[in-house]
Design a protein around this motif. Structure first.
Motif: not given
Ligand SMILES: [Zn+2]
Ligand SMILES: [Zn+2]
Length: 120
Positions: A9, A11, A23
């Motif tokens: 992901c 992030k 995600c």
């Molecule tokens: Zn994530």
């Protein structure tokens, strides 16, 4: 067709693997905060316009058409969502509600009015 490879992901510090940028969890979080930003922006916009309008009406308290006391700040040239036209003080004029309504009706060309069912 091969699936896109799984990757972490986007992030920071999130280790979830995903085929998208984020995600599932962070994807929903992201779209939610986008929505919240937008409504906050609209609120700010309205507050700014209310202030600008009040100021304009205090400077020009009289309807440019009939000379009665003005309650509306009209855009001389329809801004149609154009920001610079909207915020251009030279494009503002004070109007009373009824003259403003008359102008709005005129700008609709009366066309929409014909199509609308008559009010009972
Ligand atoms: Zn994530
Ligand atoms: Zn008027």
């Amino acid at each position: 067709m091969a699936l896109k490879p799984l990757r972490p992901c986007n992030k920071p510090y999130c280790n979830e693997l995903t085929r998208d940028r984020y995600c599932e969890h962070h994807m929903t979080e992201l779209t939610r905060s986008d929505r919240e930003r937008e409504t906050a922006g609209k609120r700010g916009y309205n507050r700014r316009w209310r202030k600008a309008r009040e100021y304009h009406l205090s400077m020009f308290p009289v309807c440019v058409v009939c000379g009665r006391s003005a309650t509306v700040v009209d855009h001389i040239k329809a801004h149609k969502g154009n920001h610079s036209l909207f915020w251009e003080p030279n494009n503002w004029q004070s109007m009373c509600a009824s003259c403003h309504q008359a102008k709005t009706n005129r700008e609709d060309g009366g066309y929409g009015n014909i199509l609308k069912p008559p009010r009972s």
